[in-house]
Design an enzyme around this catalytic site. Structure first.
Site, PDB file in Angstrom:
ATOM      1  N   ARG A  59       2.013  -9.150   0.889  1.00 53.55           N
ATOM      2  CA  ARG A  59       2.088  -9.599  -0.500  1.00 53.55           C
ATOM      3  C   ARG A  59       1.597  -8.498  -1.435  1.00 53.55           C
ATOM      4  NH1 ARG A  59      -0.289 -15.797   0.099  1.00 53.55           N
ATOM      5  NH2 ARG A  59       1.138 -16.405   1.788  1.00 53.55           N
ATOM      6  N   ARG A 117      -9.284 -14.394   6.864  1.00 53.53           N
ATOM      7  CA  ARG A 117     -10.329 -15.191   6.215  1.00 53.53           C
ATOM      8  C   ARG A 117     -11.148 -15.965   7.245  1.00 53.53           C
ATOM      9  NH1 ARG A 117      -8.243 -17.077   0.219  1.00 53.53           N
ATOM     10  NH2 ARG A 117      -7.372 -15.051  -0.379  1.00 53.53           N
ATOM     11  N   SER A 158      -3.787 -23.698   2.706  1.00 51.62           N
ATOM     12  CA  SER A 158      -3.145 -24.616   1.766  1.00 51.62           C
ATOM     13  C   SER A 158      -2.141 -25.444   2.552  1.00 51.62           C
ATOM     14  CB  SER A 158      -2.438 -23.857   0.644  1.00 51.62           C
ATOM     15  OG  SER A 158      -3.356 -23.306  -0.265  1.00 51.62           O
ATOM     16  N   ARG A 211      -8.384 -10.577  -0.215  1.00 53.40           N
ATOM     17  CA  ARG A 211      -7.042 -10.478  -0.810  1.00 53.40           C
ATOM     18  C   ARG A 211      -6.431  -9.135  -0.435  1.00 53.40           C
ATOM     19  NH1 ARG A 211      -5.189 -13.911  -4.660  1.00 53.40           N
ATOM     20  NH2 ARG A 211      -7.288 -14.552  -5.197  1.00 53.40           N
ATOM     21  N   GLU A 233     -10.814 -20.503  -0.364  1.00 52.03           N
ATOM     22  CA  GLU A 233      -9.620 -21.025   0.284  1.00 52.03           C
ATOM     23  C   GLU A 233      -9.338 -20.306   1.598  1.00 52.03           C
ATOM     24  OE1 GLU A 233      -4.846 -20.593   0.002  1.00 52.03           O
ATOM     25  OE2 GLU A 233      -6.007 -20.208  -1.832  1.00 52.03           O
TER      26      GLU A 233
END
Length: 427
Positions: free
Chosen positions: A262, A391, A352, A277, A349
């Site tokens: 990403r 993560r 999701s 990130r 987070e």
């Protein structure tokens, strides 16, 4: 995409729920204007075709009677010309309608809290207690390099900012987490493991909703209609694109590992430290295909499967329902799992889990044939991280760090690391 029958419904509820997502409802006015014009044009085309057919019959009658049909022939030619003009206009309207439809997000479920952003998210439950240390816990960006397992500098040297290299037990821990999650989901939760392509085309990205809205966040291969996968959701959901499944084969549940890429175009400098990130990261993704009447229970099941990973790794977390202003473009409802990170003293987070209802299915033409017969119906699709590997590695390092600088390996993960109980402190 949303069904056109719903978009034709000019109810206040439709507009209010879409507006609560930050969507410019003036686009609905434009869509409805175009749709009205389209129907008017279609009626005129059908009327003119009927006139053309009648005029063509008259040509034959005049000729059979030995008369001059020049006037009738000219009338047919004029009708054909007008029909052609209207069909061109119809094609332009259809193109603009589809262009507007591509920008309209999914309709939020009634249970989704309204609010402009993450500040309106609702905590549903917390599981586990954050650990208490008799020393100052370190953040992973300090702990990992001290252990000799995370190397930010060499990752940046090889590729650039937000790329990282893992050494030794760091690399083994990453691989162990992938294997642990896949074994849990495939072996105990009943998922079919799949290894999809790590490159996808634009049609696949449109099907799941990444294109056209999120094109800036994708890595495109120059000179090709190829993109690096942003998540396994894209290739796995598109495995059944343009297919009609049998209802007897539902639900279908797939678990897939992929690297993810990403550009993080919208991050605006957030989380520049550490692994939170990154431009490249690993993830195990869970994807469900269900009947519409089963999808809301499937969302609870899917979320529970992701939660089980955190429970077995002895990581405290909370489950949060995202607000209308924070939920993703294609999602009707999303639960975020947020793991406790002692080094940051906050929940972050790690997964999701979303129900997209038939939004993706309409874009990717994903359907099933009911047992009782009749027309095929659109499937409901769901997916969730089960979990994001990097993560999870962060959470293990920070939650299981010890006073001597070592890190305890959760019991459930030890078989995947040859029985290793600790990552030893650097000497």
């Amino acid at each position: 995409m949303l069904p056109r029958d719903l978009l034709r419904d000019d109810s206040g509820r439709l507009r209010q729920r879409l507006a609560s997502r930050g969507f410019d409802v003036a686009q609905l006015d434009r869509w409805q204007q175009l749709d009205g014009e389209r129907r008017t044009v279609l009626v005129e085309i059908e009327s003119l075709k009927h006139q053309r057919n009648e005029a063509s019959k008259k040509i034959g009658q005049v000729k059979r009677a030995g008369g001059d049909a020049a006037e009738e022939i000219a009338a047919v030619a004029a009708l054909k010309g007008r029909i052609g003009e209207l069909e061109q206009r119809l094609a332009a309207i259809d193109q603009e309608l589809e262009s507007v439809e591509r920008t309209i997000p999914n309709l939020p479920h009634d249970s989704v809290p309204e609010g402009p952003d993450a500040s309106a998210n609702r905590v549903e439950r917390r599981v586990g207690e954050p650990p208490r240390f008799d020393f100052e816990p370190q953040a992973h960006w300090d702990l990992g390099p001290a252990l000799g397992i995370i190397d930010f500098e060499r990752g940046a040297k090889v590729a650039g900012a937000r790329f990282t290299t893992l050494w030794g037990l760091g690399a083994r821990l990453e691989r162990a987490l992938i294997n642990f999650m896949l074994e849990l989901h495939a072996g105990e939760h009943g998922y079919v493991e799949v290894l999809p392509p790590f490159i996808v085309n634009s049609t696949s990205l449109f099907g799941t909703g990444q294109l056209p809205k999120f094109g800036d966040d994708l890595f495109k291969l120059e000179g090709h209609d190829y993109y690096l996968v942003p998540t396994a959701e894209v290739p796995v959901t598109n495995l059944h694109r343009d297919e009609i499944l049998d209802e007897a084969d539902l639900p279908r549940r797939y678990a897939a590992y992929t690297p993810c890429f990403r550009a993080e175009a919208g991050s605006h400098g957030q989380d520049v430290r550490g692994l939170i990130r990154q431009h490249q990261f690993n993830k195990v993704e869970l994807v469900h295909f269900t009947r519409p009447e089963d999808s809301w229970q499937a969302l609870e099941t899917l979320t529970g499967h992701a939660e089980e990973v955190l429970k077995r790794l002895e990581l405290p977390y909370q489950v949060v329902t995202l607000s209308t202003g924070d939920v993703g473009f294609a999602s009707a409802k999303t639960y975020d799992l947020e793991v406790w990170l002692p080094g940051q003293n906050r929940y972050r987070e790690i997964s999701s889990c979303s129900n997209f209802t038939d939004f993706q299915a309409r874009r990717a033409r994903l359907r099933y044939r009911p047992k009782e017969g009749g027309k095929p119906r659109f499937l409901h699709t769901l997916n969730g991280s089960g979990l994001a590997i990097g993560r999870t590695l962060i959470a293990i390092l920070e939650n299981h760090q010890q006073a001597d600088g070592s890190v305890r390996i959760p019991t459930a993960l030890r078989p995947y690391l040859g029985g290793l109980e600790r990552i030893p402190a650097a000497e």
